[in-house]
Design an enzyme around this catalytic site. Sequence first.
Site, PDB file in Angstrom:
ATOM      1  N   ASN A   7       0.920  -1.230   0.001  1.00 25.58           N
ATOM      2  CA  ASN A   7      -0.004  -0.048  -0.102  1.00 25.58           C
ATOM      3  C   ASN A   7       1.057   1.210  -0.074  1.00 25.58           C
ATOM      4  O   ASN A   7       1.427   1.585   1.086  1.00 25.58           O
ATOM      5  CB  ASN A   7      -0.874  -0.083   1.113  1.00 25.58           C
ATOM      6  CG  ASN A   7      -1.901   1.209   1.125  1.00 25.58           C
ATOM      7  OD1 ASN A   7      -1.676   2.171   0.395  1.00 25.58           O
ATOM      8  ND2 ASN A   7      -2.848   0.904   2.045  1.00 25.58           N
ATOM      9  N   ARG A  60      -2.166  -2.209  -3.977  1.00 26.68           N
ATOM     10  CA  ARG A  60      -3.394  -1.271  -3.863  1.00 26.68           C
ATOM     11  C   ARG A  60      -3.222  -0.127  -4.803  1.00 26.68           C
ATOM     12  O   ARG A  60      -2.248   0.561  -4.773  1.00 26.68           O
ATOM     13  CB  ARG A  60      -3.697  -0.840  -2.363  1.00 26.68           C
ATOM     14  CG  ARG A  60      -4.866   0.141  -2.344  1.00 26.68           C
ATOM     15  CD  ARG A  60      -4.885   0.930  -0.920  1.00 26.68           C
ATOM     16  NE  ARG A  60      -5.895   1.757  -0.976  1.00 26.68           N
ATOM     17  CZ  ARG A  60      -6.178   2.653  -0.065  1.00 26.68           C
ATOM     18  NH1 ARG A  60      -5.074   3.417   0.582  1.00 26.68           N
ATOM     19  NH2 ARG A  60      -7.220   3.568  -0.068  1.00 26.68           N
ATOM     20  N   HIS A 149     -12.577   2.713  -1.352  1.00 23.97           N
ATOM     21  CA  HIS A 149     -12.654   1.884  -0.059  1.00 23.97           C
ATOM     22  C   HIS A 149     -13.441   0.446  -0.504  1.00 23.97           C
ATOM     23  O   HIS A 149     -13.630  -0.212   0.371  1.00 23.97           O
ATOM     24  CB  HIS A 149     -13.311   2.334   1.030  1.00 23.97           C
ATOM     25  CG  HIS A 149     -12.658   3.369   1.788  1.00 23.97           C
ATOM     26  ND1 HIS A 149     -13.565   4.463   2.581  1.00 23.97           N
ATOM     27  CD2 HIS A 149     -11.613   3.857   1.771  1.00 23.97           C
ATOM     28  CE1 HIS A 149     -12.647   5.062   3.026  1.00 23.97           C
ATOM     29  NE2 HIS A 149     -11.364   4.946   2.860  1.00 23.97           N
ATOM     30  N   ARG A 210     -11.285  15.671   5.407  1.00 27.24           N
ATOM     31  CA  ARG A 210     -12.144  16.024   4.303  1.00 27.24           C
ATOM     32  C   ARG A 210     -13.548  16.384   4.771  1.00 27.24           C
ATOM     33  O   ARG A 210     -13.965  15.627   5.570  1.00 27.24           O
ATOM     34  CB  ARG A 210     -12.030  14.756   3.147  1.00 27.24           C
ATOM     35  CG  ARG A 210     -10.711  14.678   2.633  1.00 27.24           C
ATOM     36  CD  ARG A 210     -10.428  13.241   1.629  1.00 27.24           C
ATOM     37  NE  ARG A 210      -9.696  12.329   2.330  1.00 27.24           N
ATOM     38  CZ  ARG A 210      -9.755  11.168   1.952  1.00 27.24           C
ATOM     39  NH1 ARG A 210     -10.579  10.576   0.913  1.00 27.24           N
ATOM     40  NH2 ARG A 210      -9.052  10.201   2.480  1.00 27.24           N
ATOM     41  N   GLU A 354      -8.078  -5.211   4.355  1.00 28.75           N
ATOM     42  CA  GLU A 354      -8.004  -5.100   2.901  1.00 28.75           C
ATOM     43  C   GLU A 354      -6.754  -5.892   2.571  1.00 28.75           C
ATOM     44  O   GLU A 354      -6.709  -6.339   1.063  1.00 28.75           O
ATOM     45  CB  GLU A 354      -7.582  -3.543   2.500  1.00 28.75           C
ATOM     46  CG  GLU A 354      -9.104  -2.585   2.827  1.00 28.75           C
ATOM     47  CD  GLU A 354      -8.767  -1.392   3.067  1.00 28.75           C
ATOM     48  OE1 GLU A 354      -8.604  -0.962   4.089  1.00 28.75           O
ATOM     49  OE2 GLU A 354      -8.862  -0.431   1.913  1.00 28.75           O
TER      50      GLU A 354
END
Length: 378
Positions: A7, A60, A149, A210, A354
């Site tokens: 990642n 990823r 996601h 965010r 993940e």
Amino acid sequence: MIVLAVNAGSSSVKLQVIDTAEDRLIGKVMVECRGITHDEAIARGLDELNSPAIQGVGHRVVHGGDRFSGSVLITGEVIRAVEDLCYLAPLHNPVNLAGIRACLHLLPDVPQVAVFDTAFHATVPPAAYTYALPRDIAAKWKIRRYGFHGTSHRYLTERFAALQGRPPSDFNLITIHLGNGCSACAVEKGHAVDSTMGMTPLEGLVMGTRPGDLDPAIVYRLLEWERLDIAALDHLLNHKSGLLGLSGLSNDMRELLRLESEGSEPARLAIDVFCHRIRRYIGAFYAILNGADAIVISGGIGENQAAIRSRVCRDLQALGISLDESANAQCRGREADLSAPAARTRVWVIPTNEELLIARDTAALIASRNGHLDGQAV
Ligand code: AMP
């Protein structure tokens, strides 16, 4: 198969080595990239991991656009396609590519796979992914909602079904990932049908830094009123807003809950806005799905913060949601059903993984390629 899950972010690279035969984590490491290249960071990480021979690398990749609806073996053509999508994800795809190039250089004989954050959302129908903009402009720039996601939402979907001992096609779910980034997904019979995130990961829920949903007029008015340029506006929306901007204190939910308990009004408002937005989307997705069997909550906040789960699920009896507050209070970082016995819509916590899905996809694609090659040889 021994798989390295990569990642690659802008400030750090996270590596995990997983034995997919047993779903076993062999080792993990995070290397800061400050002042060094991704090549150097991954080389250092591999050194630290000191793992058995790696047989596959899974990366990823944040944005797969409308090009990738599943994971793929990395070829020159795939790299060019990910490059072409950099304009849609300028903060993410270039660093993901740096991670891919570093591994191609460091592990040249090992097959590599790209796993896209957008792929799980490829089943979202046009009614949900289309923005009401002039169609020629939307087509020219491929402006639509993609959702992100996806690897986490897919993991939650598959894991929830596995825990019930049934296939994902048996359930309608609302999966909610609450970490530093936050998103929710409506999953109908195992397939995503709506997402809170949009063309980029800015839309939807309130996140650490965010804002999520905004009236678009705010954006161009700010350019005018604050005399911002595009880069400053991008920074404001990606790094200065959300829980951090709202509270003026912190983007860390642990810290905000502590400050709220000491009487901080800005912390209270930030948490209230955060929870309200999640509730709004639970209602929206419940309607889109025409009812949900369960809400599955995950991510650093979702897995660890009983107080947030409780505030999100309060007064939702009309949707069949009712928490067992003692089960909720006791759940921290583990799988649990938090619902009161009679609740029609179950509420589960499932810690996301993940990297495990990245490793599984990587092993499956490499095994099928090897099978294919063996077949040719015969
Ligand atoms: P993530 O991006 O999934 O690592 O989640 C980051 C968010 O989760 C931050 O707001 C943290 O405050 C929160 N978080 C992470 N770990 C914990 C924990 N052990 N207890 C409470 N909150 C946590």
